[in-house]
Motif scaffolding. Structure first.
Motif, PDB file in Angstrom:
ATOM      1  N   GLU A  75      46.218  31.343  32.205  1.00 22.39           N
ATOM      2  CA  GLU A  75      45.007  30.545  32.403  1.00 22.39           C
ATOM      3  C   GLU A  75      43.737  31.204  31.895  1.00 22.39           C
ATOM      4  O   GLU A  75      42.804  30.522  31.475  1.00 22.39           O
ATOM      5  N   PHE A  76      43.681  32.532  31.910  1.00 21.82           N
ATOM      6  CA  PHE A  76      42.407  33.179  31.588  1.00 21.82           C
ATOM      7  C   PHE A  76      42.149  33.285  30.081  1.00 21.82           C
ATOM      8  O   PHE A  76      41.043  33.605  29.662  1.00 21.82           O
ATOM      9  N   ILE A  77      43.150  33.025  29.267  1.00 25.43           N
ATOM     10  CA  ILE A  77      42.979  33.098  27.816  1.00 25.43           C
ATOM     11  C   ILE A  77      43.787  31.983  27.166  1.00 25.43           C
ATOM     12  O   ILE A  77      44.911  31.687  27.592  1.00 25.43           O
ATOM     13  N   THR A  78      43.216  31.346  26.154  1.00 17.76           N
ATOM     14  CA  THR A  78      43.943  30.283  25.463  1.00 17.76           C
ATOM     15  C   THR A  78      45.019  30.886  24.575  1.00 17.76           C
ATOM     16  O   THR A  78      44.962  32.065  24.202  1.00 17.76           O
ATOM     17  N   PHE A  79      45.998  30.087  24.224  1.00 21.51           N
ATOM     18  CA  PHE A  79      47.055  30.541  23.336  1.00 21.51           C
ATOM     19  C   PHE A  79      46.468  30.998  22.006  1.00 21.51           C
ATOM     20  O   PHE A  79      46.833  32.044  21.467  1.00 21.51           O
ATOM     21  N   GLU A  80      45.521  30.209  21.466  1.00 19.04           N
ATOM     22  CA  GLU A  80      44.923  30.546  20.166  1.00 19.04           C
ATOM     23  C   GLU A  80      44.202  31.891  20.214  1.00 19.04           C
ATOM     24  O   GLU A  80      44.308  32.713  19.288  1.00 19.04           O
ATOM     25  N   ASN A  81      43.459  32.137  21.298  1.00 17.78           N
ATOM     26  CA  ASN A  81      42.740  33.408  21.416  1.00 17.78           C
ATOM     27  C   ASN A  81      43.694  34.581  21.589  1.00 17.78           C
ATOM     28  O   ASN A  81      43.448  35.675  21.073  1.00 17.78           O
ATOM     29  N   PHE A  82      44.783  34.353  22.312  1.00 21.40           N
ATOM     30  CA  PHE A  82      45.762  35.426  22.496  1.00 21.40           C
ATOM     31  C   PHE A  82      46.424  35.774  21.168  1.00 21.40           C
ATOM     32  O   PHE A  82      46.572  36.955  20.831  1.00 21.40           O
ATOM     33  N   VAL A  83      46.799  34.765  20.404  1.00 19.01           N
ATOM     34  CA  VAL A  83      47.410  35.004  19.096  1.00 19.01           C
ATOM     35  C   VAL A  83      46.445  35.763  18.197  1.00 19.01           C
ATOM     36  O   VAL A  83      46.828  36.723  17.507  1.00 19.01           O
ATOM     37  N   GLU A  84      45.182  35.364  18.213  1.00 15.32           N
ATOM     38  CA  GLU A  84      44.176  36.037  17.390  1.00 15.32           C
ATOM     39  C   GLU A  84      44.017  37.504  17.807  1.00 15.32           C
ATOM     40  O   GLU A  84      43.931  38.399  16.962  1.00 15.32           O
TER      41      GLU A  84
ATOM     42  N   LEU B 228      41.231  42.505  25.904  1.00 14.49           N
ATOM     43  CA  LEU B 228      41.657  41.248  26.509  1.00 14.49           C
ATOM     44  C   LEU B 228      40.670  40.792  27.579  1.00 14.49           C
ATOM     45  O   LEU B 228      40.523  39.599  27.843  1.00 14.49           O
ATOM     46  N   PHE B 229      39.956  41.748  28.182  1.00 14.38           N
ATOM     47  CA  PHE B 229      39.016  41.390  29.248  1.00 14.38           C
ATOM     48  C   PHE B 229      37.779  40.680  28.711  1.00 14.38           C
ATOM     49  O   PHE B 229      37.021  40.086  29.494  1.00 14.38           O
ATOM     50  N   ASN B 230      37.567  40.726  27.395  1.00 17.87           N
ATOM     51  CA  ASN B 230      36.487  39.934  26.806  1.00 17.87           C
ATOM     52  C   ASN B 230      36.703  38.440  27.009  1.00 17.87           C
ATOM     53  O   ASN B 230      35.755  37.653  26.938  1.00 17.87           O
TER      54      ASN B 230
ATOM     55  N   ILE C   1      35.115  48.661  30.726  1.00 19.55           N
ATOM     56  CA  ILE C   1      35.072  47.255  31.128  1.00 19.55           C
ATOM     57  C   ILE C   1      34.007  47.101  32.204  1.00 19.55           C
ATOM     58  O   ILE C   1      33.918  47.932  33.113  1.00 19.55           O
ATOM     59  N   GLU C   2      33.220  46.015  32.111  1.00 19.80           N
ATOM     60  CA  GLU C   2      32.152  45.823  33.082  1.00 19.80           C
ATOM     61  C   GLU C   2      32.052  44.358  33.504  1.00 19.80           C
ATOM     62  O   GLU C   2      32.321  43.453  32.710  1.00 19.80           O
ATOM     63  N   ASN C   3      31.645  44.155  34.756  1.00 18.62           N
ATOM     64  CA  ASN C   3      31.324  42.830  35.272  1.00 18.62           C
ATOM     65  C   ASN C   3      29.995  42.968  36.001  1.00 18.62           C
ATOM     66  O   ASN C   3      29.935  43.473  37.122  1.00 18.62           O
TER      67      ASN C   3
ATOM     68  N   GLU D 264      44.645  40.931  38.566  1.00 14.85           N
ATOM     69  CA  GLU D 264      44.530  40.026  39.714  1.00 14.85           C
ATOM     70  C   GLU D 264      43.086  39.969  40.193  1.00 14.85           C
ATOM     71  O   GLU D 264      42.553  38.885  40.489  1.00 14.85           O
ATOM     72  N   LEU D 265      42.433  41.132  40.266  1.00 15.60           N
ATOM     73  CA  LEU D 265      41.030  41.189  40.662  1.00 15.60           C
ATOM     74  C   LEU D 265      40.147  40.402  39.695  1.00 15.60           C
ATOM     75  O   LEU D 265      39.252  39.660  40.100  1.00 15.60           O
ATOM     76  N   ALA D 266      40.414  40.555  38.400  1.00 10.74           N
ATOM     77  CA  ALA D 266      39.561  39.940  37.380  1.00 10.74           C
ATOM     78  C   ALA D 266      39.803  38.451  37.198  1.00 10.74           C
ATOM     79  O   ALA D 266      38.878  37.694  36.891  1.00 10.74           O
ATOM     80  N   THR D 267      41.057  38.006  37.381  1.00 10.62           N
ATOM     81  CA  THR D 267      41.401  36.609  37.073  1.00 10.62           C
ATOM     82  C   THR D 267      41.702  35.762  38.301  1.00 10.62           C
ATOM     83  O   THR D 267      41.670  34.529  38.217  1.00 10.62           O
ATOM     84  N   GLY D 268      42.042  36.393  39.416  1.00  9.15           N
ATOM     85  CA  GLY D 268      42.458  35.644  40.585  1.00  9.15           C
ATOM     86  C   GLY D 268      43.931  35.272  40.562  1.00  9.15           C
ATOM     87  O   GLY D 268      44.441  34.663  41.505  1.00  9.15           O
ATOM     88  N   ASP D 269      44.629  35.635  39.499  1.00 12.86           N
ATOM     89  CA  ASP D 269      46.057  35.340  39.354  1.00 12.86           C
ATOM     90  C   ASP D 269      46.838  36.637  39.519  1.00 12.86           C
ATOM     91  O   ASP D 269      46.742  37.540  38.685  1.00 12.86           O
TER      92      ASP D 269
END
Length: 266
Positions: free
Chosen positions: A14-23, A92-94, A108-110, A189-194
């Protein structure tokens, strides 16, 4: 083999689209392939190979000539691609909302939640000095930002965990509940909730790499190198010694003992 469209239909991250993951995977692969500059014997022997080790490998591991060349290429390239694996995990956290990978600062920062993280590949890759340096960096952030929580993220941790990082600095033990040591699955899990976000990435990664590699055209460096070695000497072992020790006493007239009794594969 699954096609891109078939993978896309089943995509469940859920946190990344298929297209973005492939890229992102493709960018990582391209970075790694660019470093695989070994295409011929000159490049292969640029850092001077160790023929003694290669011969031990041939017997202890049962490697053929092709496998010996492949293993040596991998050894040389592997030294320079570890950073690319770190790039893959870190960047990937971008793609996760509110998370960034800054050019300077923490890995990595939030900023919205005042979360800051340094990422390490393995739990045992930091020696005492680097552990202290990293811990002090996290401590300093807490002094600057009272709301901050800082993390040491371990991609390959001893176990799945999110615990206080207990660290000895200048002989003194420190233990702070806002300086955490966390495994990559818990951090996802912390970053995505999943809670299964990292698991899903690992499940999809091999097939995506496989599809992308099928689309790439690569030159067979091993075959090129073996052909050049044969020009130096018909004996694979003789050729290895000659390219590594070209000026050593007597190596211009090498006489490997009882070659006829050695395995045909080398």
């Amino acid at each position: 083999m699954m096609t891109r469209e078939e993978i896309k239909k089943q995509w469940d991250v859920e946190f990344i689209t298929f297209e973005n993951f492939v890229e992102h995977v493709n960018d990582t692969l391209n970075n790694m392939y660019r470093k695989q500059t070994i295409r011929d014997l000159k490049q292969f022997n640029k850092s001077i190979i160790d023929p003694t080790k290669m011969i031990f490998d041939s017997f202890t591991n049962g490697f053929t000539k092709d496998e010996l060349i492949d293993a040596e290429i991998y050894r040389q390239v592997d030294k320079s691609i570890n950073n690319d694996i770190g790039y893959f995990h870190q960047n990937l956290f971008n793609y996760i909302d509110n998370w960034i990978v800054p050019k300077a600062g923490f890995d990595i920062e939030n900023h919205e939640q005042s979360l800051f993280a340094e990422m390490k590949n393995k739990h045992n890759t930091m020696n005492s000095a680097s552990s202290q340096k990293t811990y002090m960096k996290l401590q300093q952030k807490l002094l600057e930002d009272f709301n901050a929580t800082c993390y040491l993220v371990e991609i390959i941790a001893k176990q799945s965990q999110d615990v206080n990082w207990k660290c000895k600095v200048d002989g003194k033990n420190y233990d702070h509940n806002k300086i955490r040591r966390i495994s990559i699955d818990k951090f996802y899990e912390l970053a995505t909730g999943d809670e299964f976000a990292f698991k899903k990435i690992c499940e999809w990664l091999p097939i995506v790499i496989h599809v992308l590699n099928k689309e790439k055209v690569t030159e067979d460096a091993t075959e090129n190198i073996l052909k050049e070695l044969e020009k130096i000497d018909n004996s694979f072992i003789d050729a290895l010694f000659k390219i590594s020790y070209p000026t050593y006493n007597g190596f211009n007239n090498l006489n490997i003992r009882y070659k006829e009794e050695l395995p045909d594969n080398i």
